[in-house]
Design an enzyme around this catalytic site. Sequence first.
Site, PDB file in Angstrom:
ATOM      1  CE  LYS A 191      14.117  -0.102  18.668  1.00  0.00           C
ATOM      2  NZ  LYS A 191      12.689   0.284  18.612  1.00  0.00           N
ATOM      3  CD  GLU A 265      18.905  14.937  21.309  1.00  0.00           C
ATOM      4  OE1 GLU A 265      18.686  15.148  22.533  1.00  0.00           O
ATOM      5  OE2 GLU A 265      18.032  14.979  20.446  1.00  0.00           O
ATOM      6  CB  CYS A 300      15.267  16.715  23.874  1.00  0.00           C
ATOM      7  SG  CYS A 300      14.910  15.172  23.090  1.00  0.00           S
ATOM      8  CD  GLU A 402      13.223  14.781  28.923  1.00  0.00           C
ATOM      9  OE1 GLU A 402      13.633  13.624  29.073  1.00  0.00           O
ATOM     10  OE2 GLU A 402      13.524  15.490  27.955  1.00  0.00           O
TER      11      GLU A 402
HETATM   12  P1  ADP Z   1      10.998   7.550  24.944  1.00  0.00           P
HETATM   13  O1  ADP Z   1      10.910   7.692  26.432  1.00  0.00           O
HETATM   14  O2  ADP Z   1      11.091   8.810  24.192  1.00  0.00           O
HETATM   15  O3  ADP Z   1      10.046   6.530  24.370  1.00  0.00           O
HETATM   16  P2  ADP Z   1      13.058   5.629  24.961  1.00  0.00           P
HETATM   17  O4  ADP Z   1      14.436   5.964  25.344  1.00  0.00           O
HETATM   18  O5  ADP Z   1      12.266   4.769  25.850  1.00  0.00           O
HETATM   19  O6  ADP Z   1      12.396   7.025  24.678  1.00  0.00           O
HETATM   20  O7  ADP Z   1      13.026   4.968  23.526  1.00  0.00           O
HETATM   21  C1  ADP Z   1      13.695   5.513  22.405  1.00  0.00           C
HETATM   22  C2  ADP Z   1      14.060   4.374  21.483  1.00  0.00           C
HETATM   23  O8  ADP Z   1      14.912   3.473  22.172  1.00  0.00           O
HETATM   24  C3  ADP Z   1      12.879   3.547  20.978  1.00  0.00           C
HETATM   25  O9  ADP Z   1      13.118   3.205  19.621  1.00  0.00           O
HETATM   26  C4  ADP Z   1      12.947   2.316  21.851  1.00  0.00           C
HETATM   27  O10 ADP Z   1      12.394   1.156  21.253  1.00  0.00           O
HETATM   28  C5  ADP Z   1      14.440   2.155  22.023  1.00  0.00           C
HETATM   29  N1  ADP Z   1      14.841   1.381  23.207  1.00  0.00           N
HETATM   30  C6  ADP Z   1      14.216   1.305  24.399  1.00  0.00           C
HETATM   31  N2  ADP Z   1      14.879   0.477  25.240  1.00  0.00           N
HETATM   32  C7  ADP Z   1      15.964   0.023  24.564  1.00  0.00           C
HETATM   33  C8  ADP Z   1      17.041  -0.861  24.871  1.00  0.00           C
HETATM   34  N3  ADP Z   1      17.147  -1.440  26.058  1.00  0.00           N
HETATM   35  N4  ADP Z   1      17.968  -1.087  23.909  1.00  0.00           N
HETATM   36  C9  ADP Z   1      17.879  -0.496  22.717  1.00  0.00           C
HETATM   37  N5  ADP Z   1      16.893   0.336  22.349  1.00  0.00           N
HETATM   38  C10 ADP Z   1      15.941   0.609  23.261  1.00  0.00           C
END
Ligand code: ADP
Length: 506
Positions: A191, A265, A300, A402
Site C-alpha cells: 500500500k 520502522e 526518520c 518529531e
Molecule cells: P506520515 O506521518 O509519515 O505520513 P503515517 O504513519 O501517517 O506517516 O503514514 C504512513 C503510512 O501508513 C501511509 O501509507 C498511511 O496511509 C498508512 N496509515 C496511516 N494510518 C493507518 C492505519 N490506521 N492503518 C494502516 N495504515 C495506515
Amino acid sequence: MSDDFKKNIDLALGNAKRLSNKILIDGKLISAKSSNKIKVVNPSTGEQIGEAPQCDKIDVDVAVNSAETTFHQWKKIPARERGKMMTAAARKLEERKDEIETLLALDTGNALRTQAKPETTASIELTHMFAGLAGEIKGENYPPNIPNTIHYTTKDPIGVVCAIIPWNAPLFLTVAKIAPAIVAGNTVVLKTAEQAPFCALLVCEILQQELPPGVLNVISGYGEECGEPLITHEKVRKVTFTGSFSVGKIIALKAAPKLCPVTLELGGKNPNIIMSDADLELAIPGVIDGMRYTRQGQACTAGSRVYIHEKIYDKVLEGAVDKLSKLKMGNALDETSDIGAIISEEQLNRTLYYMDIAKKNISTEILHGGNQSKGGEYKDGFYYEPTLLSGLPVSSPVCQEEVFGPVACAIPFKSFDEAMKSANDTPFGLSAVLWTKDLSRALQFVDEIEAGFVQVNQCVAPRANVSYGGIKMSGLGKEYAFDSMMNHFTQSKTVLINRGKSNIDN
Ligand code: ADP
C-alpha cells in the site's frame, strides 16, 4: 527554465499521467473497484498531477487473493531462480533510472540532484543485494540428541506480506520491503502513501515485468480505509511498516489478534553530539547532513537535537549557518536546487505549528531560516526555510517531538554525561551521532546511547547492507541487510527424521 529542467518535468508528468488512477494487480495496471479518488499534488508547485485510487476493503480483497493464489506456486520456485528474476528486475530499474528519479522528485518534492537521484541509485543497489542473497536463505543442521536421527531447520516463506510505506522515501522503502520478501518466496501487497503514490507504482510495474503475475500487487488509499483491512485480512501473514509511531502502534494492535508478525520502522528525535575535541571540518557539515536539510528534514534519522559543547558552541553554529545560507531551495526537478519542497500543506502546517511554539518562547534565537517561503518561484508550493534554532529549553515540544520538517535545535552542554543524559531522555531510540577524536569517549557513547543506528564522526543515511532500525518507541526489527530477509520474511520448521534401520538385505 533550462532545457534539462523542462525535460525532467515532461518526463515525470508523462509517467504521472500514465499511472494516474491505476493499481497493479496480477501483473497488470488496472482501475480499482472503488470509484473514489485521492488528488495527488506536486509539492513544488501545488499543482495536481493526477489521482490515485482510494481503495477500500473490496480492492484489498482482490489484491490479497491475487497474492495468495500466486504464493502457492511462487514458493516452489527455487530460491536462486527467484533471485535471478529479481536481478533481471533490478537491471530493468537501471535502464529506466531517468524515469524513476524524475517521478520520485515530482511525487515527493525531494530535490532531484541531492535526493531523488541518490535514492534511486541506493534502491537499485538494495534490490541487487537482496537478489544476490537468494542462495543464502537456508536453515541449520543440529547434532542429533537421539541416535539415528537427522535434526535440521528450514527457512520457509511466510505467505502474503502486507507492506505499508510513507511518502518521505517511497522508493527505497518499497524495495527495502518487497525485494527481500519476494526473494525469500513470499508474495506482496504494497500500500503506497496517499501523498506520493506514483513512483512506488512505477518501480513495482517495472519489477513485476520480470516476475510472475500476482507476486507483487500494489494498491493505494488511506490508512483506515485501505491499510487496516489489509493488515487484518485473514490471508495476510506478515506486516511490514514504515511511518509514524502513532500509526505503528495501531498496526501492531490490529495485527495482534491473529499473531501476525510485524516489522515497524518508526520515528525518532535523534541527537547529534559534538564534543569539544571534534574535527570541526567534519562536524560542521555533519550538522547539515545529519539534519537531512536537503530532504527538508523529512527523515526518520534527522539529527534534530544538535548538542554542542559550550567551548565550541558559537564556532559550530557560525559554521553551520554559513553552510545553510549557501543552500538553494527550489523546484525539485530543477537540478540546481539543493533543497526541494515539503510534501504537503498538512506537513508544512506541522512545521508552522512547531515554529509557532518556538517563536512564542522568549529565549528562542532563530540563527537561520524561520520563515515559510512564499511568492515568486515558491508561490503555491510548500516551502519552508532550513531553520536552526538556539536557546529553546530541551523540554520544549520542538526539542522533544518529531517535527519532520527542516527545524533543528542547538543545545549547549558542559560535560559528556550531561549531554548523554539529555540525549537518552526521550521515548525514541532511532539514530544517534557523536563527533570526537577520543576513542574511549566514542566507545563509551556506543555503550551508553539508547539508539538502534549509531555513528561516530559521520552521519550517512542508511543504505544497502547496513542493518538499520530503532529501539524503544522507534521500532521493531532491523531492515536493509541480510538478517532482515531472514528474520522478517522467513519462518522456520524444525525437522527430526529418524532414519531407522534398513530392511533391505545386502
Ligand atoms: P506520515 O506521518 O509519515 O505520513 P503515517 O504513519 O501517517 O506517516 O503514514 C504512513 C503510512 O501508513 C501511509 O501509507 C498511511 O496511509 C498508512 N496509515 C496511516 N494510518 C493507518 C492505519 N490506521 N492503518 C494502516 N495504515 C495506515
